[in-house]
Design an enzyme around this catalytic site. Structure first.
Site, PDB file in Angstrom:
ATOM      1  N   ASP A 134       0.823  -1.209   0.000  1.00  0.00           N
ATOM      2  CA  ASP A 134       0.000   0.000   0.000  1.00  0.00           C
ATOM      3  C   ASP A 134       0.862   1.265   0.000  1.00  0.00           C
ATOM      4  O   ASP A 134       0.586   2.225  -0.724  1.00  0.00           O
ATOM      5  CB  ASP A 134      -0.934  -0.036   1.219  1.00  0.00           C
ATOM      6  CG  ASP A 134      -2.009   1.030   1.152  1.00  0.00           C
ATOM      7  OD1 ASP A 134      -1.709   2.194   1.487  1.00  0.00           O
ATOM      8  OD2 ASP A 134      -3.152   0.723   0.751  1.00  0.00           O
ATOM      9  N   TRP A 161      -5.719   1.293  -0.548  1.00  0.00           N
ATOM     10  CA  TRP A 161      -5.494   0.396  -1.695  1.00  0.00           C
ATOM     11  C   TRP A 161      -5.656  -1.052  -1.276  1.00  0.00           C
ATOM     12  O   TRP A 161      -6.194  -1.873  -2.027  1.00  0.00           O
ATOM     13  CB  TRP A 161      -4.126   0.641  -2.324  1.00  0.00           C
ATOM     14  CG  TRP A 161      -3.929   2.075  -2.700  1.00  0.00           C
ATOM     15  CD1 TRP A 161      -3.008   2.940  -2.186  1.00  0.00           C
ATOM     16  CD2 TRP A 161      -4.709   2.840  -3.646  1.00  0.00           C
ATOM     17  NE1 TRP A 161      -3.165   4.196  -2.743  1.00  0.00           N
ATOM     18  CE2 TRP A 161      -4.187   4.159  -3.645  1.00  0.00           C
ATOM     19  CE3 TRP A 161      -5.780   2.554  -4.475  1.00  0.00           C
ATOM     20  CZ2 TRP A 161      -4.726   5.169  -4.459  1.00  0.00           C
ATOM     21  CZ3 TRP A 161      -6.311   3.545  -5.286  1.00  0.00           C
ATOM     22  CH2 TRP A 161      -5.777   4.835  -5.270  1.00  0.00           C
ATOM     23  N   ASP A 162      -5.160  -1.370  -0.080  1.00  0.00           N
ATOM     24  CA  ASP A 162      -5.318  -2.733   0.432  1.00  0.00           C
ATOM     25  C   ASP A 162      -6.792  -3.077   0.645  1.00  0.00           C
ATOM     26  O   ASP A 162      -7.227  -4.197   0.367  1.00  0.00           O
ATOM     27  CB  ASP A 162      -4.601  -2.868   1.782  1.00  0.00           C
ATOM     28  CG  ASP A 162      -3.126  -3.170   1.633  1.00  0.00           C
ATOM     29  OD1 ASP A 162      -2.695  -3.532   0.521  1.00  0.00           O
ATOM     30  OD2 ASP A 162      -2.397  -3.030   2.632  1.00  0.00           O
ATOM     31  N   ILE A 163      -7.544  -2.111   1.155  1.00  0.00           N
ATOM     32  CA  ILE A 163      -8.960  -2.377   1.412  1.00  0.00           C
ATOM     33  C   ILE A 163      -9.701  -2.579   0.101  1.00  0.00           C
ATOM     34  O   ILE A 163     -10.485  -3.529  -0.046  1.00  0.00           O
ATOM     35  CB  ILE A 163      -9.551  -1.237   2.266  1.00  0.00           C
ATOM     36  CG1 ILE A 163      -8.990  -1.369   3.687  1.00  0.00           C
ATOM     37  CG2 ILE A 163     -11.072  -1.279   2.275  1.00  0.00           C
ATOM     38  CD1 ILE A 163      -9.143  -0.146   4.526  1.00  0.00           C
ATOM     39  N   GLY A 166      -8.809  -5.980  -1.232  1.00  0.00           N
ATOM     40  CA  GLY A 166      -9.488  -7.052  -0.501  1.00  0.00           C
ATOM     41  C   GLY A 166     -10.923  -7.231  -0.961  1.00  0.00           C
ATOM     42  O   GLY A 166     -11.420  -8.360  -1.089  1.00  0.00           O
TER      43      GLY A 166
END
Lengths: 405, 405
Positions: A134, A161-163, A166
């Protein structure tokens, strides 16, 4: 929690935010999600925030409602067991979700040779296989240089970005499982974290802005780009965000503050149509000057009363402590939350899934597992091993339970 | 684009980011997504960034691959047509996605009375029905007050809550459609934007931090919380983000910079174990002092060469212009992108779906529709209206095509 996906079994080889969030979203809809970790925990097992004893609140938050299996993944027999769990039979099984570099024998082709209809979802950093997280993807995105007032990059704190990655994984998993249920065919689904960023920058129009206009959005502090939105100080030391995206919200702001006539004069002075977003954006400093004086003589509570029921779009800034202690939405009054006893940590508010399904009852939020809590039950239920075989695996330190052995 | 969901028809009554992104994600997997707007466009039709002619790059970015129908939603006959499109027969139809306040007659119960197995996804602001948008939800989240160096709230520029909400909607849609394909039953799925925020704050451990530890994460600039990560200036005026989340990345940083021995001494001086994340976090200022001097005498290109192939986790900051002009990932070399001719705007790079499905060929990115481009074809295909009937609707200004009539 609900039971919408109770016929699915998903095996996660994961760490940090993205794949764990994707898997947890499935678990919160009732899927059996088995997270396999090395004995002693994966690279995210002590990630901050942690308790005073070093137990990770982050790990607990991102692995709720899953089963945990601890295996010696550095040894062939440990890897064989992990592969067997992933490829075990059952109509809803054979789904693997990972964001880790593939262990030996865990590439799609090998796993597919053990289960024909395997679905594998793989989050990678960059499309070429190089690493990205991220923090690096965000640096490249352009956003940090237009956050705040300019003069230097400002990183977001939310790992956005990670969320997004996911939740793309969750979407991709359900789309691939739908395809399998219709055709019988599995597949590999790959997504690069940097592509999540690039797609989003493009979706929001910033690539077109550069290529069509030759320009880029500037850093404008907390102002809202292309419309009216600004943050203001109150007399009691708080800050509020006031926004007028639509004409109705703009008119409501004039009425609620009693500044309608003066605000209208700003349109004349600046020669813009304040009923348009572009007009309000052009005149935003003049508008803010008036609204700032109005806010500066009022407390947060005064402003809350003045705006109540008026259609003004606004909110106040609060820190994490205030969010937890003062915001009714973050309380037992919100069915999103339940007080959960998290082993090794204690009792606190844990959120469930934010989606409410009318055809699937909301069940109590389940805590995260202790590491290795479900090793034995998964070896029994999924692989059909005997108590003697399981005992031997523990003795040989191929598997570990919640006591670490 | 691919054809994974080509048997689904989804009707969108939407604006801004979240629901349009959710619908676009379905369209990018092949679903027929019909966005219905009022004649003249919805409240997001001119949202910034825009071209010099005022055409919205934002609207184009978030509505790619959809069909557009323009109806007089302020008149009963226009609303009747919209309702008929939503509830039209067909196994994959009867799915409605919205983030707008319900028009009269568009509540779930009324729509369900016209199609028994209707699926309706509804994004609302707050659970109690009050308004909330990304800007107000973000203010309440706690994140702006720990972004940057403290001293005042710093808003994110990426509308991260909207993006997460849009992808939760996509996930919820597929879960509800799966349920319908198994049971025959539709349902209403509701998600509040503020619950997306609350769930995320909780998932990341920040609610537990307050309730268990009585503390909250401080503002620490661009540093990485609980591990090592910092941004550094280069000799040529650029900035780089250097991170060491894992022991391997930490060791690689020491080797690649030649600072390994000196960095190890910092562990002794500070009396921490630099092989742990907590140790590196504790010693981050001392580590950064050394690494800063190393970066300050090198150009971005020097650093790129020094880190190439070493396993150091790093990235450089770039603005939107640099992203588009210098980053190979944002180019025709990346199959995520295609140069698309967007009507009313021109040719530029448009991203497709970041998910790559091995069982579904990636098809060319499709542009966004012109407003009302598909009014006639949808009235013909979905409602079976005759040319004469459609002509009458245009004459009565109940419907409009791409010329606005």
């Amino acid at each position: 929690m609900n039971r919408l996906l109770q016929d699915l079994r998903i095996v996660e080889l994961s760490a940090f935010v993205a794949a764990p969030l994707g898997g947890m979203t499935m678990a919160q809809m009732g899927a059996e999600v088995i997270r396999i970790d090395p004995i002693g925990g994966g690279i995210d097992f002590a990630r901050w925030p942690v308790t005073r004893d070093g137990a990770s609140l982050y790990w607990a938050g991102l692995n709720k409602a899953k089963r945990s299996v601890a295996l010696a993944l550095d040894r062939p027999e440990g890897r064989d067991i992990a592969r067997a769990i992933i490829t075990a039979p059952g109509a809803g099984g054979g789904i693997c979700l990972t964001n880790l570099p593939p262990l030996q024998g865990f590439d799609f082709a090998t796993l597919q040779s053990e289960r024909r209809d395997l679905i594998m979802l793989r989050l990678i950093g960059n499309r070429d296989g190089s690493a990205a997280v991220d923090y690096t993807v965000n640096a490249a995105s352009g956003f940090p240089l237009v956050t705040g007032h300019g003069g230097g990059p400002v990183n977001h704190v939310l790992p956005a970005w990670d969320i997004a990655a996911g939740l793309y994984l969750a979407t991709g998993l359900l789309a691939a499982e739908r395809h399998r249920s219709i055709t019988g065919n599995g597949q590999e689904v790959v997504i690069a974290l940097s592509d999540v960023m690039l797609a989003t920058v493009g979706n929001l129009g910033y690539i077109g802005d550069v290529q069509i206009n030759g320009t880029a959005r500037p850093a404008i502090g907390n102002d809202l780009y292309g419309s009216f939105g600004h943050d203001f100080a109150t007399v009691d030391g708080r800050r509020v965000m006031i926004i007028a995206l639509t004409r109705r919200q703009w008119r409501a702001l004039g009425r609620a503050t009693g500044l309608g006539d003066r605000l209208a004069m700003i349109g004349q002075i600046m020669d813009v149509d304040l009923d348009t977003e572009a007009g309000r954006y052009e005149a935003r400093d003049a508008i803010s000057a008036l609204v700032a004086r109005w806010c500066a003589s009022r407390s947060l509570d005064d402003i809350r009363k003045a705006f109540s029921g008026t259609g003004v779009l606004w909110g106040h800034f609060q820190d994490f402590l205030q969010l937890v202690s003062d915001d009714q939405r973050c309380s037992g009054a919100n069915p999103l939350f339940a007080t959960v006893d998290q082993p090794g940590i204690g009792r606190y508010f844990m959120p469930g899934l934010p989606l409410d399904f009318s055809a699937a009852t909301r069940l109590p939020t389940r805590p995260a597992p202790r590491l290795g809590e479900h090793t034995d039950i998964v070896l029994t239920e999924v692989l059909g091993l005997s108590a003697a075989e399981i005992g031997r695996l523990h003795d040989d330190r191929i598997t570990a339970g919640p006591d670490g052995r």
